[in-house]
Design a protein around this motif. Structure first.
Motif, short mmCIF file in Angstrom:
data_model
loop_
_atom_site.label_atom_id
_atom_site.label_comp_id
_atom_site.label_asym_id
_atom_site.label_seq_id
_atom_site.Cartn_x
_atom_site.Cartn_y
_atom_site.Cartn_z
N GLY A 97 -15.31 -1.40 16.18
CA GLY A 97 -16.53 -2.11 15.83
C GLY A 97 -16.52 -3.58 16.20
O GLY A 97 -17.53 -4.26 16.05
N HIS A 98 -15.40 -4.09 16.67
CA HIS A 98 -15.29 -5.50 17.04
C HIS A 98 -15.10 -5.61 18.54
O HIS A 98 -13.99 -5.54 19.05
N TYR A 99 -16.18 -5.77 19.21
CA TYR A 99 -16.17 -5.84 20.67
C TYR A 99 -15.39 -7.05 21.13
O TYR A 99 -15.45 -8.12 20.54
N MET A 100 -14.63 -6.89 22.16
CA MET A 100 -13.89 -7.98 22.80
C MET A 100 -12.82 -8.58 21.90
O MET A 100 -12.61 -9.80 21.86
N GLN A 101 -12.15 -7.76 21.14
CA GLN A 101 -10.99 -8.17 20.38
C GLN A 101 -9.76 -7.51 21.00
O GLN A 101 -9.81 -6.36 21.40
N PRO A 102 -8.63 -8.24 21.05
CA PRO A 102 -7.45 -7.68 21.73
C PRO A 102 -6.77 -6.61 20.90
O PRO A 102 -6.91 -6.56 19.68
N GLN A 103 -6.01 -5.77 21.58
CA GLN A 103 -5.14 -4.83 20.90
C GLN A 103 -3.92 -5.59 20.37
O GLN A 103 -3.38 -6.47 21.02
N HIS A 104 -3.50 -5.21 19.16
CA HIS A 104 -2.32 -5.81 18.54
C HIS A 104 -1.21 -4.78 18.54
O HIS A 104 -1.42 -3.63 18.16
N PHE A 105 0.00 -5.21 18.93
CA PHE A 105 1.12 -4.30 19.10
C PHE A 105 2.12 -4.36 17.94
O PHE A 105 2.33 -5.41 17.33
N GLY A 106 2.74 -3.20 17.69
CA GLY A 106 3.87 -3.14 16.78
C GLY A 106 5.16 -3.44 17.54
O GLY A 106 5.14 -3.63 18.77
N ASP A 107 6.27 -3.47 16.80
CA ASP A 107 7.57 -3.78 17.40
C ASP A 107 8.14 -2.63 18.22
O ASP A 107 9.12 -2.81 18.94
#
Lengths: 114, 116
Positions: A97-107
């Motif tokens: 639902g949040h256009y143009m937000q980056p993917q956040h990664f786990g370790d």
């Protein structure tokens, strides 16, 4: 604010075995993507889950499968493990639902196949 | 097939130097270009670029995108030993339909080593 969490941290398996890796997305995120990162390489896209369904898939064989649960957490399953499956497996979360937000990664989970 | 190429693959500099990392791409249905920094484990987000010619800055780091020539650069000024890491460039491409989500295609990364 909890970020993306993955378990286990490390795993050692032998050829032919099966493995399940787990991922909990960042709070507020509903989409989970999985990547495989071999040593010295960039991450490669495996698949993406949204609304408990596989939405996109990269160039990986059917031995790689996944699941997403109603709480948005996800599992990656790999069957009939091969030596070449040794890698760092990264989970990334995002919000549809949040256009143009980056993917956040786990370790990541470091998987070693003997 | 989507493709991202980074150069150089490896770079060794001294503290205080300025570095420029390059990323070129070929992708269908381009949505954005992202830079991540990876030390031991999780890639951490640096920049997301969607429009040509608009520089994004964060402290000593800056990045710009050229959508006509299909490349981006990441600049780091006055480098510090803490900047030593792998810098990953990724391109986000949309699936055939907006509701089918998007995927990231990564380059091999640039291994930056900053010596004291």
């Amino acid at each position: 604010d909890a970020g993306v969490t993955q378990s286990p941290t490390h795993l050692i398996k032998t050829r032919g075995q099966q493995v399940t890796l787990r991922c909990s997305p960042k709070s507020g995120h509903d989409t989970v993507s999985w990547y495989q990162q071999a040593l010295g390489q960039g991450p490669q896209f495996i698949f993406q889950y949204y609304e408990e369904e596989e939405r996109q898939r990269g160039n990986f064989p059917d031995r790689f499968s996944g699941h997403q649960f109603p709480n948005y957490s996800s599992e990656l399953n790999v069957n009939a493990l091969l030596l070449g499956d040794s890698a760092l497996y990264l989970c990334a979360s995002s919000s549809a639902g949040h256009y143009m937000q980056p993917q956040h990664f786990g370790d990541g989970t470091r998987l070693s196949i003997l | 097939e989507d493709k991202v190429v980074q150069s150089p693959l490896s770079l060794v500099v001294h503290e205080g130097d300025t570095v420029t990392l390059n990323c070129s791409y070929e992708v269908t249905n381009f949505r954005s270009l992202l830079w991540y920094k990876q030390e031991k484990k999780a890639p951490t987000f640096l920049f997301m670029l969607t429009s040509s010619g608009i520089e994004k800055k964060s402290g000593r780091l800056s990045s710009i995108l050229d959508k006509k020539e299909l490349f981006s650069i990441l600049n780091i000024t006055a480098t510090q030993t803490g900047d030593s890491a792998i810098y990953l460039c990724a391109v986000e491409a949309l699936a055939e339909t907006e509701t089918s989500g998007s995927r990231l295609t990564f380059g091999e990364g640039t291994q930056l080593t900053v010596n004291p």
